[in-house]
Each structure stands twice: as structure tokens, then as C-alpha cells.
Design a protein around this motif. Structure first.
Motif, PDB file in Angstrom:
ATOM      1  N   UNK A  71     -32.543 -20.484  13.408  1.00  0.00           N
ATOM      2  CA  UNK A  71     -31.189 -20.787  13.873  1.00  0.00           C
ATOM      3  C   UNK A  71     -31.263 -21.403  15.266  1.00  0.00           C
ATOM      4  N   UNK A  72     -30.781 -22.627  15.349  1.00  0.00           N
ATOM      5  CA  UNK A  72     -30.625 -23.294  16.644  1.00  0.00           C
ATOM      6  C   UNK A  72     -29.129 -23.418  16.886  1.00  0.00           C
ATOM      7  N   UNK A  73     -28.715 -23.153  18.097  1.00  0.00           N
ATOM      8  CA  UNK A  73     -27.288 -23.251  18.414  1.00  0.00           C
ATOM      9  C   UNK A  73     -27.099 -23.759  19.828  1.00  0.00           C
ATOM     10  N   UNK A  74     -25.936 -24.344  20.038  1.00  0.00           N
ATOM     11  CA  UNK A  74     -25.484 -24.684  21.381  1.00  0.00           C
ATOM     12  C   UNK A  74     -24.354 -23.717  21.704  1.00  0.00           C
ATOM     13  N   UNK A 104     -27.510 -25.871  31.085  1.00  0.00           N
ATOM     14  CA  UNK A 104     -26.948 -26.866  31.984  1.00  0.00           C
ATOM     15  C   UNK A 104     -25.627 -26.342  32.539  1.00  0.00           C
ATOM     16  N   UNK A 105     -25.337 -26.646  33.783  1.00  0.00           N
ATOM     17  CA  UNK A 105     -23.984 -26.418  34.296  1.00  0.00           C
ATOM     18  C   UNK A 105     -23.199 -27.682  33.973  1.00  0.00           C
ATOM     19  N   UNK A 106     -21.920 -27.493  33.636  1.00  0.00           N
ATOM     20  CA  UNK A 106     -21.136 -28.598  33.086  1.00  0.00           C
ATOM     21  C   UNK A 106     -19.808 -28.768  33.817  1.00  0.00           C
ATOM     22  N   UNK A 107     -19.259 -29.959  33.675  1.00  0.00           N
ATOM     23  CA  UNK A 107     -17.872 -30.174  34.047  1.00  0.00           C
ATOM     24  C   UNK A 107     -17.041 -29.883  32.802  1.00  0.00           C
ATOM     25  N   UNK A 108     -15.748 -29.728  32.978  1.00  0.00           N
ATOM     26  CA  UNK A 108     -14.886 -29.475  31.828  1.00  0.00           C
ATOM     27  C   UNK A 108     -14.621 -28.002  31.642  1.00  0.00           C
ATOM     28  N   UNK A 109     -14.220 -27.637  30.436  1.00  0.00           N
ATOM     29  CA  UNK A 109     -13.804 -26.266  30.145  1.00  0.00           C
ATOM     30  C   UNK A 109     -14.954 -25.267  30.237  1.00  0.00           C
ATOM     31  N   UNK A 110     -16.109 -25.631  29.692  1.00  0.00           N
ATOM     32  CA  UNK A 110     -17.270 -24.728  29.739  1.00  0.00           C
ATOM     33  C   UNK A 110     -18.007 -24.905  31.061  1.00  0.00           C
ATOM     34  N   UNK A 111     -18.466 -23.805  31.615  1.00  0.00           N
ATOM     35  CA  UNK A 111     -19.245 -23.862  32.851  1.00  0.00           C
ATOM     36  C   UNK A 111     -20.727 -24.090  32.569  1.00  0.00           C
ATOM     37  N   UNK A 112     -21.192 -23.566  31.439  1.00  0.00           N
ATOM     38  CA  UNK A 112     -22.596 -23.689  31.054  1.00  0.00           C
ATOM     39  C   UNK A 112     -22.690 -24.119  29.600  1.00  0.00           C
ATOM     40  N   UNK A 113     -23.726 -24.901  29.308  1.00  0.00           N
ATOM     41  CA  UNK A 113     -24.087 -25.215  27.935  1.00  0.00           C
ATOM     42  C   UNK A 113     -25.517 -24.737  27.750  1.00  0.00           C
ATOM     43  N   UNK A 114     -25.721 -23.867  26.758  1.00  0.00           N
ATOM     44  CA  UNK A 114     -27.030 -23.287  26.488  1.00  0.00           C
ATOM     45  C   UNK A 114     -27.549 -23.801  25.151  1.00  0.00           C
ATOM     46  N   UNK A 115     -28.825 -24.083  25.092  1.00  0.00           N
ATOM     47  CA  UNK A 115     -29.484 -24.382  23.827  1.00  0.00           C
ATOM     48  C   UNK A 115     -30.317 -23.162  23.506  1.00  0.00           C
ATOM     49  N   UNK A 116     -30.082 -22.579  22.340  1.00  0.00           N
ATOM     50  CA  UNK A 116     -30.767 -21.342  21.984  1.00  0.00           C
ATOM     51  C   UNK A 116     -31.426 -21.460  20.616  1.00  0.00           C
ATOM     52  N   UNK A 126     -26.290 -10.915  18.276  1.00  0.00           N
ATOM     53  CA  UNK A 126     -26.667  -9.963  19.334  1.00  0.00           C
ATOM     54  C   UNK A 126     -26.728 -10.650  20.693  1.00  0.00           C
ATOM     55  N   UNK A 127     -27.321 -11.842  20.744  1.00  0.00           N
ATOM     56  CA  UNK A 127     -27.410 -12.574  22.006  1.00  0.00           C
ATOM     57  C   UNK A 127     -26.013 -12.846  22.568  1.00  0.00           C
ATOM     58  N   UNK A 128     -25.118 -13.274  21.716  1.00  0.00           N
ATOM     59  CA  UNK A 128     -23.766 -13.605  22.183  1.00  0.00           C
ATOM     60  C   UNK A 128     -23.011 -12.350  22.608  1.00  0.00           C
ATOM     61  N   UNK A 129     -22.993 -11.314  21.748  1.00  0.00           N
ATOM     62  CA  UNK A 129     -22.150 -10.149  22.018  1.00  0.00           C
ATOM     63  C   UNK A 129     -22.771  -9.116  22.954  1.00  0.00           C
ATOM     64  N   UNK A 143     -19.849 -20.823  20.312  1.00  0.00           N
ATOM     65  CA  UNK A 143     -21.142 -21.270  19.791  1.00  0.00           C
ATOM     66  C   UNK A 143     -20.967 -22.278  18.672  1.00  0.00           C
ATOM     67  N   UNK A 144     -21.934 -23.171  18.581  1.00  0.00           N
ATOM     68  CA  UNK A 144     -21.989 -24.154  17.505  1.00  0.00           C
ATOM     69  C   UNK A 144     -23.405 -24.116  16.946  1.00  0.00           C
ATOM     70  N   UNK A 145     -23.518 -23.822  15.667  1.00  0.00           N
ATOM     71  CA  UNK A 145     -24.820 -23.714  15.015  1.00  0.00           C
ATOM     72  C   UNK A 145     -25.239 -25.098  14.536  1.00  0.00           C
TER      73      UNK A 145
END
Length: 159
Positions: A71-74, A104-116, A126-129, A143-145
Motif C-alpha cells: 500500500x502506497x498512499x499520499x 513536504x510542507x505545502x501551501x494551500x489547505x494541507x500543511x504537509x504532504x506525506x508519501x507513505x 494504524x499510522x493515520x489514527x 489520505x489517497x491510496x
């Protein structure tokens, strides 16, 4: 006034960087043949680019699926507060999580974008919650899978 961090590259430097992005294990002999240079010239150019920080390092590219990371997700993370201390605390948390391979730190609504990468959906859950949402400064996680990757991580466009 800050100095410009960019490095002037000639056509041979560009060709060398393109060759190394295709094969980071290329020998000076192989690079010389590709660039129409002697092995020593190719080796000196590579060393100069390493010393100047253009070449930041070398890594093996691993196959996540063969390693059981199915599973790869952003993951987008929005913080509740945006002070320096909160950001530093969240960044420290990210560094402790092997599943988070880049952030990455981002502009816009999200402050961070993570690749996991996770072995399965329960591990992502588990990682998210239990990790991200449990952090006191995190307000929201989205999250987006990844279903497929039609274009693999590509070399940087140096030419």
C-alpha cells in the motif's frame, strides 16, 4: 545578499548527470565511453559535481511490492496551530516513522504532504489514527491510496 546556490553546468556535465541518474553505479570507464572522455576525465568531473553538492548521494531503488509494502498512499495533514514549536514537534514525529518515506510542507489547505508505504490497509489505518491523528497539533488527515503509478519516479530534468 545571499549567493546563488546553482552551479553552472556545461553540456558534458549535463550528459554525465543524465547518465548517473540512469545508472548511479556506472564506473568512470563506462561514463567515459558514454561521454567520449577518458575514464580519468569522467571520474574527475563526477568528483567535482559531488564536491559541489550537485550530486547529493547514491541510493539503491528498491521494489516496494517485493518487500511486502503493498500500500502506497499520499497523506495530507492539516495542523491545528502553526507555530514554530508545533511544526518542529510534528517534523520530529515524521522522522520516527519509517513508513513516511518523504514529506513536504505545502501551501494551500494541507500543511504537509506525506508519501507513505505500508504492508497493508490496517497498517495504514494504524499510522493515520494511532500516530498522525494522535499527535496533539494535528487537526485533520486526508489520505489517497495509490492504485497505479503510470510514470515511475523520473530523473530530474537537467538537460
Amino acid at each position: 545578499m545571499a549567493s546563488d546556490p546553482r552551479i553552472e553546468l556545461d553540456a558534458i556535465d549535463i550528459a554525465l548527470l543524465q547518465a548517473l541518474q540512469r545508472d548511479g553505479q556506472a564506473t568512470a570507464q563506462e561514463l567515459g565511453a558514454t561521454l567520449n572522455l577518458s575514464a580519468s576525465q569522467a571520474g574527475r568531473r563526477r568528483q567535482r559535481l559531488e564536491e559541489r553538492g550537485v550530486i547529493a548521494g547514491y541510493r539503491a531503488r528498491l521494489d516496494a511490492e517485493r518487500l511486502g509494502l503493498d500500500v502506497q498512499a499520499f497523506v495530507q495533514v492539516q495542523l491545528a496551530r502553526h507555530g514554530a514549536e508545533e511544526g518542529a514537534g510534528f517534523t520530529r514525529l515524521l522522522r520516527t516513522q519509517a513508513e513516511v518515506v518523504s514529506a513536504w510542507t505545502m501551501t494551500g489547505e494541507a500543511d504537509y504532504l506525506l508519501r507513505v508505504y505500508c504492508p497493508d490497509l490496517p497498517a495504514l489505518n494504524r499510522l493515520i489514527h494511532e500516530v498522525l491523528l494522535a499527535h496533539p497539533v494535528v487537526a485533520r488527515v486526508h489520505s489517497q491510496i495509490v492504485m497505479d503509478q503510470p510514470k515511475a519516479d523520473a530523473p530530474l530534468p537537467v538537460g
